[in-house]
Design an enzyme around this catalytic site. Structure first.
Site, PDB file in Angstrom:
ATOM      1  N   ASP A 133      -5.111  25.083  21.724  1.00 55.37           N
ATOM      2  CA  ASP A 133      -4.281  24.825  22.891  1.00 55.37           C
ATOM      3  C   ASP A 133      -4.396  25.977  23.892  1.00 55.37           C
ATOM      4  O   ASP A 133      -4.811  27.082  23.545  1.00 55.37           O
ATOM      5  CB  ASP A 133      -2.818  24.680  22.463  1.00 55.37           C
ATOM      6  CG  ASP A 133      -2.643  23.697  21.326  1.00 55.37           C
ATOM      7  OD1 ASP A 133      -3.021  22.526  21.497  1.00 55.37           O
ATOM      8  OD2 ASP A 133      -2.139  24.097  20.254  1.00 55.37           O
ATOM      9  N   ASP A 162      -7.152  20.180  24.094  1.00 57.73           N
ATOM     10  CA  ASP A 162      -5.936  19.977  23.305  1.00 57.73           C
ATOM     11  C   ASP A 162      -4.719  20.167  24.209  1.00 57.73           C
ATOM     12  O   ASP A 162      -4.782  19.935  25.411  1.00 57.73           O
ATOM     13  CB  ASP A 162      -5.924  20.918  22.106  1.00 57.73           C
ATOM     14  CG  ASP A 162      -5.207  20.315  20.899  1.00 57.73           C
ATOM     15  OD1 ASP A 162      -4.353  19.435  21.082  1.00 57.73           O
ATOM     16  OD2 ASP A 162      -5.502  20.740  19.770  1.00 57.73           O
ATOM     17  N   ASP A 166       1.715  23.820  22.613  1.00 58.56           N
ATOM     18  CA  ASP A 166       2.061  23.098  21.392  1.00 58.56           C
ATOM     19  C   ASP A 166       2.810  24.024  20.449  1.00 58.56           C
ATOM     20  O   ASP A 166       2.420  25.186  20.254  1.00 58.56           O
ATOM     21  CB  ASP A 166       0.812  22.547  20.711  1.00 58.56           C
ATOM     22  CG  ASP A 166       0.301  21.276  21.378  1.00 58.56           C
ATOM     23  OD1 ASP A 166       0.838  20.913  22.444  1.00 58.56           O
ATOM     24  OD2 ASP A 166      -0.631  20.654  20.833  1.00 58.56           O
ATOM     25  N   ARG A 219       3.040  13.367  26.645  1.00 57.65           N
ATOM     26  CA  ARG A 219       3.588  14.537  25.941  1.00 57.65           C
ATOM     27  C   ARG A 219       4.232  15.510  26.927  1.00 57.65           C
ATOM     28  O   ARG A 219       3.791  16.648  27.080  1.00 57.65           O
ATOM     29  CB  ARG A 219       2.519  15.251  25.107  1.00 57.65           C
ATOM     30  CG  ARG A 219       1.873  14.370  24.071  1.00 57.65           C
ATOM     31  CD  ARG A 219       0.902  15.145  23.193  1.00 57.65           C
ATOM     32  NE  ARG A 219       0.263  14.276  22.212  1.00 57.65           N
ATOM     33  CZ  ARG A 219      -0.607  14.681  21.290  1.00 57.65           C
ATOM     34  NH1 ARG A 219      -0.935  15.961  21.222  1.00 57.65           N
ATOM     35  NH2 ARG A 219      -1.140  13.828  20.446  1.00 57.65           N
TER      36      ARG A 219
END
Length: 326
Positions: A133, A162, A166, A219
């Protein structure tokens, strides 16, 4: 020798940049030494990053990697543009602060099994999935992500890159504030799997305050098992979905607004169990909230109240303050 007024003005103009530059450097160092003042990262003793150690300035990938992965407290100031293909494993007690105008391309930051880390005023883009990430927080505690500009590339495949931020494996006491998420497939994930209840349940306390989400596919964030406070966030031109509340997550969303977004602004999908949300002063902009009401309320938060801008004000305020603006 006599000097004309015009000559004197020119001399002042030539001499003035040095004091201005010194003042800018002093401001950068002062901001880089600040502790987290907002949200869940004020808990568990607070988040100070590298404030107890020295300060170094880095201008290339090798020096950035060496400094970030070193032992002991350290404040690292990123200057100029740094690019490459790497995953940097950030050690405990670090502040990584970007000078105004600095940028990092293709390099991911992995914050795993450490504590007390601040990532601030960084512009990070186009991190290949092989490097994780843009900022990955894994089994760590007391992390503050603030005033960052995080983006990817929508021209490639969904899995080529990605996430932007996260948070997983029972990470705890996290604040993401004043950050600009944009032009990316996967914004931010909390809880990496429906099957990780034993590690995640009772952890993953996260605050999202004063963030701007623009042109992100999904997301924004996706939430499993976590306890999450979202306040003063502005979502504009999302591509597919908004806040996905799953797997018994408890979410409080306050003083926020959606604009030009698909129907599912606050929703549940793709897990066996729903999450829950208390929604207070949120302008859905014609989109919908389909999540059952939860139990997380302002009075149950353990930290000082965050001033609510109001759903009618975030559109005019947050795009101008979120991102690399220090």
């Amino acid at each position: 020798m006599r000097f004309t007024p015009l000559f004197l003005l020119a001399a002042v103009a030539i001499a003035s940049p040095a004091p201005d530059l010194n003042a800018r450097h002093e401001l950068t160092r002062r901001q880089a030494s600040e502790s987290c003042p907002i949200g869940y990262c004020t808990q568990n003793g607070g988040t100070t990053g590298g404030a107890a150690g020295d300060t170094v300035t880095v201008t290339n990938l090798a020096d950035l990697t060496e400094a970030a992965e070193s032992d002991g407290p350290l404040t690292i100031i990123v200057s100029g543009s740094i690019s490459g293909s790497a995953k940097i494993r950030v050690a405990s007690d670090k502040t990584i602060f970007g000078e105004s105008g600095s940028s990092i391309t293709g390099i991911g930051f992995y914050i795993r099994r450490v504590s007390n880390v601040i990532m601030r005023n960084l512009k990070i883009s186009k991190v290949d999935a092989d490097n994780g990430d843009a900022i990955g927080i894994d089994a760590s505690s007391n992390v503050w992500v603030d005033h960052c500009d995080l983006s990817g590339d929508l021209s490639g495949g969904k899995d080529d890159l990605d996430g932007l931020v996260d948070i997983s494996h029972g990470a705890e006491w996290i604040t993401v504030s004043n950050t600009y998420f944009h032009d990316h497939w996967k914004g931010s994930l909390i809880g990496h799997s429906d099957n990780n209840e034993d590690e995640d349940l009772g952890h993953l306390h996260v605050t999202y305050a004063n963030n701007y989400w623009y042109n992100v596919y999904s997301r924004t964030p996706l939430i499993r098992f976590a306890t999450v406070h979202i306040i003063n966030n502005y979502w504009d031109s999302l591509i597919d979905t908004g806040v996905n509340c799953r797997m018994d997550a408890q979410v409080l969303i306050q003083s926020s607004a959606f604009h030009n977004c698909p129907d599912r602004a606050i929703f549940f999908a793709d897990s066996d169990y729903t999450g829950y949300a208390v929604v207070d002063d949120v302008d859905l902009g014609g989109s919908s909230n389909s999540v059952p009401e939860g139990t997380l309320t302002p009075s149950s938060l353990p930290y000082a109240a965050i001033t609510a801008l109001g759903s009618g004000q975030v559109a005019s305020v947050i795009p101008g303050t979120a991102g690399q603006k220090l």
